[in-house]
Design a protein around this motif. Structure first.
Motif, PDB file in Angstrom:
ATOM      1  N   ASN A 287       0.861  -1.183   0.000  1.00 51.71           N
ATOM      2  CA  ASN A 287       0.000   0.000   0.000  1.00 51.71           C
ATOM      3  C   ASN A 287       0.900   1.237   0.000  1.00 51.71           C
ATOM      4  O   ASN A 287       1.387   1.670   1.045  1.00 51.71           O
ATOM      5  CB  ASN A 287      -0.915  -0.014   1.226  1.00 51.71           C
ATOM      6  CG  ASN A 287      -1.939   1.111   1.210  1.00 51.71           C
ATOM      7  OD1 ASN A 287      -1.657   2.213   0.751  1.00 51.71           O
ATOM      8  ND2 ASN A 287      -3.129   0.840   1.742  1.00 51.71           N
ATOM      9  N   ALA A 288       1.133   1.800  -1.179  1.00 51.43           N
ATOM     10  CA  ALA A 288       2.106   2.883  -1.316  1.00 51.43           C
ATOM     11  C   ALA A 288       1.719   4.103  -0.486  1.00 51.43           C
ATOM     12  O   ALA A 288       2.570   4.739   0.148  1.00 51.43           O
ATOM     13  CB  ALA A 288       2.251   3.268  -2.787  1.00 51.43           C
ATOM     14  N   GLU A 289       0.443   4.438  -0.474  1.00 50.89           N
ATOM     15  CA  GLU A 289      -0.006   5.612   0.282  1.00 50.89           C
ATOM     16  C   GLU A 289       0.275   5.451   1.768  1.00 50.89           C
ATOM     17  O   GLU A 289       0.825   6.345   2.423  1.00 50.89           O
ATOM     18  CB  GLU A 289      -1.498   5.837   0.057  1.00 50.89           C
ATOM     19  CG  GLU A 289      -2.055   7.008   0.853  1.00 50.89           C
ATOM     20  CD  GLU A 289      -3.568   7.117   0.751  1.00 50.89           C
ATOM     21  OE1 GLU A 289      -4.137   8.042   1.364  1.00 50.89           O
ATOM     22  OE2 GLU A 289      -4.190   6.267   0.072  1.00 50.89           O
ATOM     23  N   MET A 290      -0.091   4.283   2.326  1.00 50.32           N
ATOM     24  CA  MET A 290       0.111   4.067   3.757  1.00 50.32           C
ATOM     25  C   MET A 290       1.580   3.852   4.097  1.00 50.32           C
ATOM     26  O   MET A 290       2.023   4.187   5.198  1.00 50.32           O
ATOM     27  CB  MET A 290      -0.723   2.885   4.243  1.00 50.32           C
ATOM     28  CG  MET A 290      -2.212   3.191   4.318  1.00 50.32           C
ATOM     29  SD  MET A 290      -2.581   4.667   5.294  1.00 50.32           S
ATOM     30  CE  MET A 290      -1.870   4.243   6.878  1.00 50.32           C
ATOM     31  N   TYR A 291       2.354   3.326   3.152  1.00 49.06           N
ATOM     32  CA  TYR A 291       3.795   3.200   3.381  1.00 49.06           C
ATOM     33  C   TYR A 291       4.421   4.580   3.548  1.00 49.06           C
ATOM     34  O   TYR A 291       5.274   4.785   4.418  1.00 49.06           O
ATOM     35  CB  TYR A 291       4.440   2.434   2.229  1.00 49.06           C
ATOM     36  CG  TYR A 291       5.949   2.367   2.303  1.00 49.06           C
ATOM     37  CD1 TYR A 291       6.584   1.736   3.371  1.00 49.06           C
ATOM     38  CD2 TYR A 291       6.744   2.942   1.317  1.00 49.06           C
ATOM     39  CE1 TYR A 291       7.980   1.674   3.445  1.00 49.06           C
ATOM     40  CE2 TYR A 291       8.131   2.880   1.384  1.00 49.06           C
ATOM     41  CZ  TYR A 291       8.728   2.247   2.456  1.00 49.06           C
ATOM     42  OH  TYR A 291      10.098   2.195   2.537  1.00 49.06           O
ATOM     43  N   ARG A 292       3.977   5.534   2.732  1.00 46.91           N
ATOM     44  CA  ARG A 292       4.489   6.904   2.863  1.00 46.91           C
ATOM     45  C   ARG A 292       4.103   7.509   4.212  1.00 46.91           C
ATOM     46  O   ARG A 292       4.883   8.249   4.814  1.00 46.91           O
ATOM     47  CB  ARG A 292       3.958   7.784   1.724  1.00 46.91           C
ATOM     48  CG  ARG A 292       4.580   7.499   0.364  1.00 46.91           C
ATOM     49  CD  ARG A 292       4.255   8.595  -0.639  1.00 46.91           C
ATOM     50  NE  ARG A 292       2.810   8.673  -0.901  1.00 46.91           N
ATOM     51  CZ  ARG A 292       2.188   7.979  -1.849  1.00 46.91           C
ATOM     52  NH1 ARG A 292       2.884   7.155  -2.626  1.00 46.91           N
ATOM     53  NH2 ARG A 292       0.889   8.102  -2.038  1.00 46.91           N
ATOM     54  N   LYS A 293       2.915   7.173   4.697  1.00 46.03           N
ATOM     55  CA  LYS A 293       2.430   7.773   5.938  1.00 46.03           C
ATOM     56  C   LYS A 293       2.975   7.081   7.186  1.00 46.03           C
ATOM     57  O   LYS A 293       3.350   7.730   8.153  1.00 46.03           O
ATOM     58  CB  LYS A 293       0.892   7.726   5.970  1.00 46.03           C
ATOM     59  CG  LYS A 293       0.216   8.631   4.957  1.00 46.03           C
ATOM     60  CD  LYS A 293      -1.303   8.493   5.045  1.00 46.03           C
ATOM     61  CE  LYS A 293      -2.002   9.407   4.046  1.00 46.03           C
ATOM     62  NZ  LYS A 293      -3.480   9.244   4.103  1.00 46.03           N
ATOM     63  N   ALA A 294       2.990   5.740   7.157  1.00 49.33           N
ATOM     64  CA  ALA A 294       3.311   4.985   8.375  1.00 49.33           C
ATOM     65  C   ALA A 294       4.676   4.330   8.342  1.00 49.33           C
ATOM     66  O   ALA A 294       5.177   3.904   9.388  1.00 49.33           O
ATOM     67  CB  ALA A 294       2.229   3.921   8.620  1.00 49.33           C
ATOM     68  N   GLY A 295       5.278   4.192   7.167  1.00 46.27           N
ATOM     69  CA  GLY A 295       6.596   3.591   7.067  1.00 46.27           C
ATOM     70  C   GLY A 295       6.557   2.077   6.993  1.00 46.27           C
ATOM     71  O   GLY A 295       5.486   1.453   6.958  1.00 46.27           O
ATOM     72  N   ALA A 296       7.754   1.472   7.001  1.00 48.61           N
ATOM     73  CA  ALA A 296       7.871   0.011   6.903  1.00 48.61           C
ATOM     74  C   ALA A 296       7.412  -0.655   8.190  1.00 48.61           C
ATOM     75  O   ALA A 296       7.312  -0.020   9.242  1.00 48.61           O
ATOM     76  CB  ALA A 296       9.318  -0.355   6.603  1.00 48.61           C
ATOM     77  N   ASP A 297       7.107  -1.950   8.103  1.00 47.89           N
ATOM     78  CA  ASP A 297       6.730  -2.770   9.264  1.00 47.89           C
ATOM     79  C   ASP A 297       5.519  -2.193   9.981  1.00 47.89           C
ATOM     80  O   ASP A 297       5.446  -2.177  11.215  1.00 47.89           O
ATOM     81  CB  ASP A 297       7.912  -2.900  10.241  1.00 47.89           C
ATOM     82  CG  ASP A 297       9.135  -3.492   9.580  1.00 47.89           C
ATOM     83  OD1 ASP A 297       8.988  -4.486   8.842  1.00 47.89           O
ATOM     84  OD2 ASP A 297      10.242  -2.955   9.790  1.00 47.89           O
TER      85      ASP A 297
END
Length: 440
Positions: A287-297
């Motif tokens: 999920n690219a959008e949430m990866y940008r917001k919340a980061g890895a793991d």
């Protein structure tokens, strides 16, 4: 309600007898993501919300599945609010391992044997926090009889916080995933740290070995690699150097170079007597959008394509028996688990690991045990690990041991397996096998 009874998962007298032999054994956690700094400083927890929800992507994922707004997951809501939101979704998790683990943690850490839900949340929050005031990180490790913790560390790490704390040995695990990504800035840092400017693939390998030796001097016995899939091609040394020197590399070249380096790392581990864990068939940060917001793991990794037997044959064929280190395989996609188990009989020093991540459910663990038993050898299995960032997650060992006892007990109940033998291999799987291979 006494949800967590003494015979949870234990379906007969044989299972209960086997569990009686293993339930109280010490714990060797040979793969986790705990922060060694928190052990070194003997950290305390502000409240149960912090203990449970500060970094547990299992819980975060479940909360998203049940429609909880992100504000109460990785957002700026306080830990008490996050705890109440987690409590609200608990009744929706029938059969989910979180339902078991949550109530086992409430029972074993806090002495609470009531179901967690919206109605009980405030009282449980109050009582759990009362207990937490008298609890710290090392107290939890002592409660669960944790003898050994292998944290996961980057080759650049200083490792100054590893050591032995009140009977628990905390050792680093060598995890060179960033190094093998060939990021230029990272290679510069690792070269400076090792005192070896990295201008070639051979320089990279020399720097990696220098850092591995440093890790070993700080108690390291294990290496760990995580990747989506095994390489389809492997460069030889000359080809690897040619590819490494290129500014721009094609996907095929990157794969061939990764294959070469992975094989050389395996040979390096064999030279130094390092146990290797290979984690694969995972697709990360979808999920690219949430990866940008919340980061890895943060809960956005998924089960990837299953590793094919041809890929594993190609990988293991790069190594002779003498060049191969003790190796544990973990596939996030267990759809071809039988084929992977067959590999452990074709190549020496290769074993199938525990049911990993999305598979460490009650049925996933049973499936893992049964398949290893039928296609490999269950008696030399290394048993459970936490793979966790939470100090409360040591109930997972009890979860596993109960399911193991029930599986072996069911064979004994039906007269298919000797009960005394079941007790002995249960002890080996739960504790003694991994203790022996790590020479603890």
């Amino acid at each position: 309600m006494d949800f967590y009874g003494k015979d949870l998962f234990l379906g007969g007298k044989c299972a209960q007898e086997i569990y009686g032999e293993i339930g109280d054994l010490p714990i060797i956690d040979y793969h986790c993501h705990l922060d060694e700094k928190l052990i070194a400083c003997n950290a305390k927890f502000g409240d149960i919300g912090e203990l449970w929800l500060a970094g547990d992507h299992y819980k975060w994922r479940a909360m998203r599945l049940c429609g909880v707004p992100e504000q109460y997951i990785t957002g700026n809501a306080d830990s008490e609010e996050k705890f109440y939101k987690y409590a609200e979704i608990m009744p929706m998790l029938a059969g989910n391992p979180l339902y078991y683990w949550t109530h086992m943690e409430l029972s074993q850490i806090f002495g609470i044997r009531a179901p967690l839900n919206a109605d009980t949340a405030k009282e449980i929050y109050r009582e759990a926090n009362r207990v937490l005031k008298q609890t710290d990180v090392r107290g939890l490790l002592k409660k669960f009889k944790v003898e050994y913790v292998a944290t996961t560390n980057d080759p650049l790490d200083e490792l100054k916080d590893h050591g032995t704390y009140e009977g628990t040995q905390v050792a680093p695990t060598f995890r060179p995933d960033k190094l093998l990504s060939l990021d230029g800035e990272y290679l510069k840092k690792i070269g400076e740290k090792a005192g070896i400017p990295i201008r070639s693939a051979n320089d990279l390998l020399r720097a990696a070995e220098s850092r591995l030796v440093y890790f070993i001097l700080h108690g390291c016995k294990i290496a760990d690699h995580g990747f989506e899939k095994f390489p389809a091609v492997y460069a030889d040394e000359a080809e690897a150097e040619r590819i490494f020197a290129k500014e721009e590399k094609t996907p095929a070249e990157k794969q061939a170079l990764f294959g070469y380096l992975l094989v050389q790392f395996m040979k390096m581990y064999a030279r130094h007597g390092i146990l290797v864990q290979l984690h694969f068939s995972v697709t990360r940060n979808v999920n690219a959008e949430m990866y940008r917001k919340a980061g890895a793991d943060s809960g956005f990794d998924v089960i990837g394509p299953a590793a094919g037997t041809a890929e594993l044959i190609s990988f293991f064929s790069q190594l002779t028996d003498a060049e191969r280190p003790e190796t544990i395989l973990y596939s996030l996609n267990d759809s071809n688990l039988a084929a992977l188990c067959c590999m452990t009989g074709a190549y020496r020093k290769v074993r199938m690991g525990a049911a990993w991540w999305f598979n460490d459910t009650a049925e996933g663990i049973r499936r893992n045990l049964k398949t290893i038993a039928e296609y490999s050898a269950l008696g030399n299995n290394f048993g459970m690990l936490t793979d966790s960032r939470s100090f409360a997650s040591y109930v997972r060992f009890d979860f596993f041991r109960r399911i193991l006892a029930d599986y072996l007990g069911s064979l004994a109940e039906k007269g298919e397996y000797d009960l005394s033998a079941a007790k002995e291999i249960a002890k080996k799987i739960s504790y003694y096998n991994i203790k022996e291979v790590l020479a603890l």
